[in-house]
Motif scaffolding. Structure first.
Motif, PDB file in Angstrom:
ATOM      1  N   PRO A   1       0.833  -1.205   0.000  1.00  0.00           N
ATOM      2  CA  PRO A   1       0.000   0.000   0.000  1.00  0.00           C
ATOM      3  C   PRO A   1       0.868   1.256   0.000  1.00  0.00           C
ATOM      4  O   PRO A   1       1.872   1.305   0.703  1.00  0.00           O
ATOM      5  CB  PRO A   1      -0.781  -0.117   1.316  1.00  0.00           C
ATOM      6  N   VAL A   2       0.509   2.236  -0.787  1.00  0.00           N
ATOM      7  CA  VAL A   2       1.264   3.493  -0.839  1.00  0.00           C
ATOM      8  C   VAL A   2       0.293   4.668  -0.805  1.00  0.00           C
ATOM      9  O   VAL A   2      -0.680   4.676  -1.542  1.00  0.00           O
ATOM     10  CB  VAL A   2       2.114   3.575  -2.125  1.00  0.00           C
ATOM     11  N   GLY A   3       0.560   5.652   0.042  1.00  0.00           N
ATOM     12  CA  GLY A   3      -0.273   6.857   0.083  1.00  0.00           C
ATOM     13  C   GLY A   3      -1.451   6.708   1.015  1.00  0.00           C
ATOM     14  O   GLY A   3      -1.567   5.692   1.659  1.00  0.00           O
ATOM     15  N   PRO A   4      -2.307   7.703   1.155  1.00  0.00           N
ATOM     16  CA  PRO A   4      -2.457   8.868   0.275  1.00  0.00           C
ATOM     17  C   PRO A   4      -1.379   9.959   0.423  1.00  0.00           C
ATOM     18  O   PRO A   4      -1.175  10.707  -0.512  1.00  0.00           O
ATOM     19  CB  PRO A   4      -3.822   9.448   0.674  1.00  0.00           C
ATOM     20  N   ILE A   5      -0.723  10.077   1.594  1.00  0.00           N
ATOM     21  CA  ILE A   5       0.317  11.103   1.687  1.00  0.00           C
ATOM     22  C   ILE A   5       1.621  10.468   1.184  1.00  0.00           C
ATOM     23  O   ILE A   5       2.028   9.418   1.669  1.00  0.00           O
ATOM     24  CB  ILE A   5       0.495  11.580   3.147  1.00  0.00           C
ATOM     25  N   HIS A   6       2.241  11.109   0.215  1.00  0.00           N
ATOM     26  CA  HIS A   6       3.438  10.529  -0.393  1.00  0.00           C
ATOM     27  C   HIS A   6       4.707  11.178   0.142  1.00  0.00           C
ATOM     28  O   HIS A   6       4.649  12.112   0.933  1.00  0.00           O
ATOM     29  CB  HIS A   6       3.375  10.670  -1.916  1.00  0.00           C
ATOM     30  N   ALA A   7       5.829  10.706  -0.369  1.00  0.00           N
ATOM     31  CA  ALA A   7       7.100  11.208   0.129  1.00  0.00           C
ATOM     32  C   ALA A   7       7.497  12.544  -0.498  1.00  0.00           C
ATOM     33  O   ALA A   7       8.197  13.338   0.109  1.00  0.00           O
ATOM     34  CB  ALA A   7       8.194  10.177  -0.114  1.00  0.00           C
ATOM     35  N   GLY A   8       7.055  12.801  -1.698  1.00  0.00           N
ATOM     36  CA  GLY A   8       7.468  14.036  -2.372  1.00  0.00           C
ATOM     37  C   GLY A   8       6.453  15.143  -2.155  1.00  0.00           C
ATOM     38  O   GLY A   8       5.513  15.004  -1.375  1.00  0.00           O
ATOM     39  N   ILE A   9       6.656  16.275  -2.840  1.00  0.00           N
ATOM     40  CA  ILE A   9       5.669  17.344  -2.775  1.00  0.00           C
ATOM     41  C   ILE A   9       4.677  17.090  -3.899  1.00  0.00           C
ATOM     42  O   ILE A   9       4.770  17.687  -4.979  1.00  0.00           O
ATOM     43  CB  ILE A   9       6.338  18.722  -2.913  1.00  0.00           C
ATOM     44  N   ILE A  10       3.807  16.132  -3.667  1.00  0.00           N
ATOM     45  CA  ILE A  10       2.838  15.795  -4.706  1.00  0.00           C
ATOM     46  C   ILE A  10       1.452  15.611  -4.091  1.00  0.00           C
ATOM     47  O   ILE A  10       1.294  15.563  -2.890  1.00  0.00           O
ATOM     48  CB  ILE A  10       3.244  14.532  -5.496  1.00  0.00           C
ATOM     49  N   GLU A  11       0.473  15.459  -4.980  1.00  0.00           N
ATOM     50  CA  GLU A  11      -0.902  15.390  -4.525  1.00  0.00           C
ATOM     51  C   GLU A  11      -1.228  14.001  -3.962  1.00  0.00           C
ATOM     52  O   GLU A  11      -0.515  13.041  -4.205  1.00  0.00           O
ATOM     53  CB  GLU A  11      -1.826  15.729  -5.700  1.00  0.00           C
ATOM     54  N   PRO A  12      -2.328  13.902  -3.193  1.00  0.00           N
ATOM     55  CA  PRO A  12      -2.623  12.634  -2.523  1.00  0.00           C
ATOM     56  C   PRO A  12      -3.408  11.624  -3.359  1.00  0.00           C
ATOM     57  O   PRO A  12      -4.335  11.979  -4.080  1.00  0.00           O
ATOM     58  CB  PRO A  12      -3.463  13.076  -1.323  1.00  0.00           C
ATOM     59  N   GLY A  13      -3.018  10.358  -3.226  1.00  0.00           N
ATOM     60  CA  GLY A  13      -3.734   9.250  -3.851  1.00  0.00           C
ATOM     61  C   GLY A  13      -3.252   7.970  -3.192  1.00  0.00           C
ATOM     62  O   GLY A  13      -2.121   7.910  -2.704  1.00  0.00           O
ATOM     63  N   HIS A  14      -4.118   6.978  -3.136  1.00  0.00           N
ATOM     64  CA  HIS A  14      -3.705   5.716  -2.518  1.00  0.00           C
ATOM     65  C   HIS A  14      -3.561   4.646  -3.595  1.00  0.00           C
ATOM     66  O   HIS A  14      -4.458   4.431  -4.404  1.00  0.00           O
ATOM     67  CB  HIS A  14      -4.746   5.283  -1.488  1.00  0.00           C
ATOM     68  N   PHE A  15      -2.409   3.987  -3.601  1.00  0.00           N
ATOM     69  CA  PHE A  15      -2.161   2.938  -4.587  1.00  0.00           C
ATOM     70  C   PHE A  15      -1.956   1.614  -3.879  1.00  0.00           C
ATOM     71  O   PHE A  15      -1.293   1.550  -2.841  1.00  0.00           O
ATOM     72  CB  PHE A  15      -0.938   3.277  -5.436  1.00  0.00           C
ATOM     73  N   ARG A  16      -2.516   0.569  -4.437  1.00  0.00           N
ATOM     74  CA  ARG A  16      -2.362  -0.764  -3.855  1.00  0.00           C
ATOM     75  C   ARG A  16      -1.779  -1.681  -4.937  1.00  0.00           C
ATOM     76  O   ARG A  16      -2.427  -1.973  -5.937  1.00  0.00           O
ATOM     77  CB  ARG A  16      -3.734  -1.272  -3.399  1.00  0.00           C
ATOM     78  N   PHE A  17      -0.539  -2.071  -4.707  1.00  0.00           N
ATOM     79  CA  PHE A  17       0.136  -2.929  -5.678  1.00  0.00           C
ATOM     80  C   PHE A  17       0.029  -4.381  -5.232  1.00  0.00           C
ATOM     81  O   PHE A  17       0.310  -4.695  -4.074  1.00  0.00           O
ATOM     82  CB  PHE A  17       1.620  -2.576  -5.783  1.00  0.00           C
ATOM     83  N   SER A  18      -0.347  -5.261  -6.135  1.00  0.00           N
ATOM     84  CA  SER A  18      -0.239  -6.696  -5.864  1.00  0.00           C
ATOM     85  C   SER A  18       1.054  -7.145  -6.517  1.00  0.00           C
ATOM     86  O   SER A  18       1.232  -6.981  -7.729  1.00  0.00           O
ATOM     87  CB  SER A  18      -1.410  -7.462  -6.469  1.00  0.00           C
ATOM     88  N   GLN A  19       1.954  -7.700  -5.689  1.00  0.00           N
ATOM     89  CA  GLN A  19       3.302  -7.973  -6.164  1.00  0.00           C
ATOM     90  C   GLN A  19       3.626  -9.464  -6.201  1.00  0.00           C
ATOM     91  O   GLN A  19       3.328 -10.188  -5.261  1.00  0.00           O
ATOM     92  CB  GLN A  19       4.314  -7.315  -5.206  1.00  0.00           C
TER      93      GLN A  19
END
Ligand code: SF4
Ligand code: SF4
Lengths: 241, 501
Positions: B148-166
């Motif tokens: 799971p990644v986000g919604p607050i990210h590491a850079g100065i970018i807008e929020p979104g949540h990503f879910r990767f199946s790896q």
């Protein structure tokens, strides 16, 4: 080889805070003349963000809400409202004010003065405020020359720079980020959305300005604030101007 | 413009006919609560056609006494998927047969029985905060894990949540939860006058300010039958191309950040800063706010300013080409961008992808050329098309377009005709509707408006380029390693603010 020559030919482009001034067309803060205006209300009715209040015949512009659109200048028949070109509009609040006590203020400044780490939180912005924050990292403003830097996690941050009208959908993330930031911590409301919360009027999806959810210590007006306005706000907070 | 009225129950069949097996594409789909006007809900589908007239609109009506549902258009084209979820959220109209009716713009904090775009939903209604679980899609299987990644990210970018199946380093599935900064602008402007609502339209997205101002203004002008001056048309082209320029140059620099190529990042950021300063000189705002307004232009471009733009173009052009050369001759860089994040042409067609992403996957479409507005019919420019559909293709499309933008700017500055800046918007007959469009730096950007009493907004719908393109990221990413996601994402360079209107 061309990589090296590009680097050398470009040279150093970094500037200090006041190296360049805003161009003529940049409006900046609105100010009204001191005289009684007759209170026709044209300016306050035309203002898209409700930034103008008229009290006892005097026009007051609230910088936190103003988006520098210039409509009030156009509509004021008495020509009392003028734009000033001023962008250094940051104000201190919360733990940085006199009333919070000198001890606290001194402590914060002592801890953060030479090295301050910032985490960004977009709580419902149009992304322009955020782009201006990112611009502080470009080689021209080079924020690191002041010992200030952006960090990837709130756990490493001293200051949260929050942009946007806080949306319902981002409320939880904002609160969690605030809680995850170690104390002493500062919060800066960046731009008219975060500082005033009126840019998008009333909506079912908006909770309003940042101070409705977490305490704010620095307000930086603008839509968006120019990078130099942000820098001014940061240095003001640290008493390093 | 061709508009066909149908009954909502026939929507799927009519859409299939309009879609014509993929010869045409779905531009936008949205609902409107017209119960106060004629007792119906309406669902509008805008199609773009392979030949003139470029647009066809289906207006599907559903009487308020009928069950609030319609046959889903998703079996006809997957491009309908997001639109229908949004209609379901905002109006409570149910697309029957939709494969995934999770909420889209209203998250799990929002109760199911409130539909905020209905006219009987008062904006001040206190809405309780509920907390249900939002089900992310993922792949089950031995050894498959989720990131799971986000919604607050590491850079100065807008929020979104990503879910990767790896499966190891390879992503096999990506699900995204977006709309974290959904502001409800479409509702907030209802009842405001056209000129007041404009300031919100202009602030939907900072990076695409000029494009939003253009689409909105052109929608208003087309409904009002207002004809703006030739000078205003040229001024609009200049501002729109300055916007493309700072975006493309900045995006190319940012792409370098996706793979840690610091010299590219710094040079991109430096060039972008110079362009932002130019923007502020021209319009008084670094994001070009304040020049394009309904009725024409609020500011002129004086000879002095025109000279300054030309001077800057000369400097930027040489500088930019040198930076591009650094990328073109760098094998380590090329190795990362070539064959990474491929969006196949057919997938791009199925999803009605627009703009840079479409042109990088072999689809030649550009609203500036296909349905010219402002003064684009008088401009001579090429629309670059690449076919590999990878990160590299999207990069080179941007690079070529930057050069074309400079070319357009020079023509517009040289040919700037005389004329008044701004015309009045006359009183508009209530309940007239229409739309405006422009090609933002990310692709076609369409605004639809219905005007109410006294030149106020009755309904406003915005379909930005990013709205059309986001679903394509979830197609292009799987099969790549997870460290390539930032790169792939940056190559699409989609706005969150543009969809979170
Ligand atoms: S400049 Fe615009 S936002 Fe600011 S006070 Fe005047 S009308 Fe209001
Ligand atoms: S204050 Fe202005 S620039 Fe900043 S996020 Fe809000 S609308 Fe955008």
């Amino acid at each position: 080889m061309s990589l090296l020559s590009k680097i050398i030919n470009t040279g150093v482009v970094t500037e200090k805070l006041d190296a360049t001034s805003a161009p003529h067309r940049f409006r900046g803060a609105m100010r009204a003349g001191k005289q009684d205006c007759g209170a026709c209300m044209a300016c306050s009715e035309t203002c898209p963000t409700g930034a103008i209040v008229i009290q006892n015949g005097r026009v007051q512009v609230n910088d936190k809400d103003c988006i520098f659109c210039g409509r009030c200048i156009e509509r004021c028949e008495a020509q009392l409202i003028k734009n000033t070109g001023q962008y250094k509009l940051a104000t201190l609040s919360g733990s940085l004010t006199e009333t919070a006590g000198n001890e606290l203020r001194k402590k914060i400044r002592r801890v953060l003065n030479r090295s301050m780490h910032i985490r960004h939180v977009d709580a419902g912005s149009c992304n322009a405020c955020d782009f201006e924050m990112a611009a502080l990292n470009n080689p021209i403003y080079d924020l690191q020359q002041y010992g200030i830097d952006f960090v990837p996690s709130p756990r490493h941050a001293d200051l949260l720079m929050v942009t946007g009208v806080v949306t319902r959908n981002l409320t939880q993330a904002l609160q969690m980020t605030y809680e995850a930031t170690p104390t002493p911590k500062l919060v800066m409301a960046v731009g008219a959305c975060a500082a005033g919360g009126r840019t998008f009027g009333d909506s079912y999806a908006i909770r309003g300005s940042v101070d409705k959810l977490v305490p704010v210590d620095i307000y930086v007006p603008g839509c968006p604030p120019r990078p130099q306005a942000l820098l001014y706000g940061l240095l003001l907070a640290l008493d390093r101007l | 413009m061709e508009q066909e009225k149908i009954w909502a129950g026939d929507l799927q069949a009519a859409a299939a006919k309009a879609y014509d097996n993929g010869r045409n594409s779905l531009v936008a789909m949205f609902a409107n609560d017209e119960r106060q006007i004629d007792g119906h809900f309406a669902i509008y589908c805008i199609f773009s056609l392979a030949q003139t007239p470029y647009f066809k609109i289906l207006k599907a009506q559903l009487h308020e006494s009928e069950p609030l549902e319609f046959p889903s258009v998703v079996p006809v084209t997957s491009a309908a998927a997001w639109y229908e979820r949004e209609i379901h959220d905002l109006f409570g109209l149910k697309p029957i047969g939709h494969p995934d009716l999770r909420p889209l713009v209203l998250h799990e904090n929002w109760p199911h029985d409130h539909h905020p775009l209905c006219k009987d939903f008062d904006i001040h209604t206190p809405v309780p905060t509920v907390s249900e679980e939002y089900k992310m899609e993922y792949v089950h299987g031995e050894g498959v894990f989720e990131v799971p990644v986000g919604p607050i990210h590491a850079g100065i970018i807008e929020p979104g949540h990503f879910r990767f199946s790896q499966a190891g380093e390879n992503t096999i599935h990506l699900d995204a939860k977006l709309f974290f900064t959904h502001r409800g602008i479409e509702k907030a402007v209802e009842g405001l006058t056209i000129d007041k609502a404009f300031y919100q339209a202009e602030r939907i997205c900072g990076a695409c300010t000029a494009s939003h101002a253009l689409s909105y203004s052109q929608a208003v002008e087309s409904i009002a039958g207002a004809v703006i001056s030739n000078r205003a048309r040229y001024l609009r082209v200049i501002v729109a191309e300055l916007e493309r320029l700072h975006n493309h140059v900045g995006d190319i620099g940012n792409l370098c950040a996706g793979l840690g190529f610091a010299v590219g990042v710094s040079n991109g950021a430096r060039l972008k800063e110079e362009l932002m300063r130019l923007n502020e000189l021209v319009t008084g705002n670094r994001f070009l706010r304040g020049l394009i307004v309904p009725g024409g232009a609020a500011l002129d471009i004086t000879t002095e300013i025109a000279h300054e733009i030309s001077r800057m173009l000369r400097a930027i052009e040489t500088d930019f080409i040198e930076v591009l050369d650094l990328l073109r001759e760098n094998d380590a860089f090329l190795d990362r961008v070539n064959t990474t994040g491929i969006l196949p042409r057919q997938a791009a067609l199925d999803l009605s992808v627009v703009g840079v992403a479409a042109r990088a996957s072999g689809i030649s479409k550009d609203m500036r050329r296909d349905v010219p507005y402002a003064a684009y019919q008088n401009m001579n420019f090429k629309v670059p098309v690449y076919t590999s559909g990878d990160v590299a293709a999207r990069l080179w499309v941007r690079a070529d377009e930057t050069i074309q933008s400079i070319r357009i700017l020079r023509q517009a500055l040289a040919g700037l005709p005389s004329g008044t800046l701004r015309v009045e918007i006359p009183a508009i007959k209530p309940y007239s509707s229409g739309f405006g469009w422009s090609e933002s730096p990310r692709g076609g950007n369409v605004h639809w408006l219905m005007i109410g009493e006294g030149n106020t907004i009755y309904r406003y719908f915005v379909r930005s380029a990013s709205y059309a393109n986001w679903p394509a990221v979830a197609v292009a990413d799987p099969g790549n390693i997870i460290p390539d996601f930032p790169l792939i994402n940056k190559s699409f360079e989609l706005c969150y603010a543009c969809i979170d209107r």
